[in-house]
Design an enzyme around this catalytic site. Structure first.
Site, PDB file in Angstrom:
ATOM      1  N   HIS A   1      19.220  36.716  54.383  1.00 42.56           N
ATOM      2  CA  HIS A   1      19.826  36.976  53.516  1.00 42.56           C
ATOM      3  C   HIS A   1      21.396  36.574  53.605  1.00 42.56           C
ATOM      4  O   HIS A   1      21.949  36.307  54.705  1.00 42.56           O
ATOM      5  CB  HIS A   1      19.827  38.323  52.802  1.00 42.56           C
TER       6      HIS A   1
ATOM      7  N   ASP B   1      24.534  22.960  49.548  1.00 43.69           N
ATOM      8  CA  ASP B   1      24.398  23.934  50.450  1.00 43.69           C
ATOM      9  C   ASP B   1      23.937  23.724  51.789  1.00 43.69           C
ATOM     10  O   ASP B   1      22.940  24.355  52.546  1.00 43.69           O
ATOM     11  CB  ASP B   1      23.954  25.321  50.283  1.00 43.69           C
TER      12      ASP B   1
ATOM     13  N   ALA C   1      22.250  32.211  51.424  1.00 43.49           N
ATOM     14  CA  ALA C   1      20.593  32.274  50.892  1.00 43.49           C
ATOM     15  C   ALA C   1      20.694  33.186  49.777  1.00 43.49           C
ATOM     16  O   ALA C   1      20.129  34.169  49.990  1.00 43.49           O
ATOM     17  CB  ALA C   1      19.808  32.653  52.150  1.00 43.49           C
ATOM     18  N   PRO C   2      21.064  32.967  48.584  1.00 38.55           N
ATOM     19  CA  PRO C   2      21.089  33.793  47.547  1.00 38.55           C
ATOM     20  C   PRO C   2      19.963  34.002  46.841  1.00 38.55           C
ATOM     21  O   PRO C   2      19.823  35.246  46.184  1.00 38.55           O
ATOM     22  CB  PRO C   2      22.251  33.218  46.543  1.00 38.55           C
TER      23      PRO C   2
ATOM     24  N   GLU D   1      25.411  35.013  51.766  1.00 38.62           N
ATOM     25  CA  GLU D   1      26.049  33.864  50.846  1.00 38.62           C
ATOM     26  C   GLU D   1      25.261  32.613  51.031  1.00 38.62           C
ATOM     27  O   GLU D   1      24.970  31.777  49.808  1.00 38.62           O
ATOM     28  CB  GLU D   1      27.512  33.658  51.286  1.00 38.62           C
TER      29      GLU D   1
END
Length: 448
Positions: free
Chosen positions: A22, A169, A26-27, A24
């Site tokens: 989890h 990303d 892996a939103p 930023e």
């Protein structure tokens, strides 16, 4: 893919099936799952704001799904029902690059089942405890880090050649390791996400991110690019290099990787290299090219990740008589629902036939019990599965073993029976995977 299928595959999007880290980077949540045909999958579940336009989501998924490369964790399908937006990809069992580079500790989940009873109803509550183990992960070898860099560059070159040069990303969480431990780029980053429009992605910005990944591979930690550029300008290679790599590479190799990273991090986007030139530059740097990735990573291959227990060995050698003895000794577990006199009678007759190895009769009686539907019993499915194996109907045996696991996801017997059925069907690779899963579950049960 239907939403009901994905709910079943992930045990209702259960917490214990979450595999994404989890934060930023892996939103959205990624779950592991298993389809009815035993294929393992990764399911990415977007938050509701990510894709308000279902048509756009389906068009994007269709385009990404047309990509097929051994350098990608490929997209297998998608689902758009109501507010749900889900992507389904090949499952990569050996974690992310971030896990292998940055995380010094391993985390295991141990699940305890508590029966809560009130009035005439009972239900299960699951409590999950994360226990930090004391052992450190094995540092990634220099040859493997170079292989990751090359395979990632090849993945970007392939995507660019197919008109998908934009990757969202790009970071160490997006690189995953398959069954053979070869690194692959997750297809999920080829899809847009809820933050598109807030940050512009260009082919040149993807190369910039690739440069930061080269520094991650060299240093074993994430160094901010601005700080890294200062170290590069000062020719401070020692500060950029992971101390675990001491003696594994020459100064020339390290200098060349830093030079390539600095080219990717150029302030002017037009001065950064393209994916093809990255591949060309990385090929000469490769070391130990004849050594398989799973050897470099220290990951067991072609068998169980641990010594097999007697039950695991019995599955491997197809010793159904031994498995029958084990099932007889285990008795029943986790039955739910109210029993009528007829259902109990069918189960008793099935148990008697099973005990006396009259497997055809056992199948008939257990089927009567299951079809009434007032009780749910993983043990009945397991016993009928073995009975089908004894009657040489392995596909039916596999179906029952899967049902046993749906009811009781952490029961090792269900995985072992799937392995036995898959071996009988000639699906060797899938059988080995199921065998390893059974071993892991059995070890956890014994430890708890």
């Amino acid at each position: 893919m239907p939403l009901t299928m994905l709910r079943t595959a992930t045990s209702g999007f259960a917490v214990e099936n979450i595999v994404s880290e989890h934060g930023e980077k892996a939103p959205n949540v990624v779950y592991k799952g298993k389809l009815e045909n035993q294929r393992r999958i990764a399911v990415k579940r977007f938050n509701r704001a990510a894709w308000p336009d279902s048509r756009q989501f389906l068009e994007e998924a269709k385009t990404v799904g047309q990509l097929r490369s051994p350098r990608l964790a490929n997209l297998l399908g998608c689902c758009s029902e109501g507010d749900e937006r889900l992507l389904v990809a090949e499952f990569m069992p050996h974690e992310t690059l971030a896990k292998h580079l940055f995380h010094c500790k391993l985390v295991n989940k141990i699940t305890f089942s508590i029966e809560l009873t009130g009035g005439h109803s009972s239900k299960k509550a699951w409590i999950f405890f994360a226990i930090l183990e004391t052992g450190e992960t094995q540092p990634m070898k220099w040859a493997m880090r170079l292989r990751v860099a090359l395979y990632l560059a090849e993945a970007l070159e392939y995507c660019t050649s197919k008109g998908r040069a934009l990757y969202h990303d790009l970071n160490a969480y997006r690189i995953v390791f398959g069954d053979d431990a070869n690194p692959r780029l997750s297809c999920f980053g080829l899809m847009k996400n809820s933050r598109d429009g807030k940050r512009r992605v260009t082919p040149e910005s993807v190369i910039y991110s690739f440069g930061t990944l080269l520094l991650d591979l060299l240093s074993g930690k994430h160094i901010p690019p601005s700080h890294a550029l200062d170290l590069i300008r000062d020719r401070n290679l020692q500060m950029l290099t992971d101390s675990c790599l001491e003696g594994q590479f020459s100064n020339d190799d390290g200098t060349e990787l830093v030079r390539l990273a600095s080219r990717c991090l150029q302030y002017e986007p037009r001065e950064r290299p393209n994916p093809r030139s990255l591949v060309t530059a990385l090929i000469p740097l490769q070391k130990e090219t004849e050594v398989p990735s799973h050897v470099l990573m220290g990951i067991p291959q072609g068998g169980s990740a641990m010594p097999l227990t007697p039950l695991g060995e019995a599955c491997l050698r197809r010793d159904l008589t031994f498995i029958h003895e084990i099932l007889e000794k285990l008795g029943y577990k986790d039955d739910e629902g109210a029993a009528t006199e007829d259902t109990l009678n069918s189960k008793k007759k099935g148990d008697s036939a099973f005990r006396h190895k009259d497997f055809k009769a056992a199948i008939d009686f257990y089927t009567q019990f299951i079809e009434v539907g007032t009780m749910v019993s993983p043990t009945v499915f397991a016993r009928r599965s073995l009975s089908h194996l004894m009657n040489e109907t392995p596909q039916e045996a596999l179906n029952d073993a899967v049902q046993a696991q749906v009811i009781s996801p952490i029961w090792h017997i269900a995985s072992y029976l799937q392995a036995a059925a898959l071996f009988a069907l000639g699906r060797e690779n899938e059988a080995q995977i199921a065998l390893r899963e059974g071993s892991v579950l059995e070890e956890k049960q014994n430890a708890s």
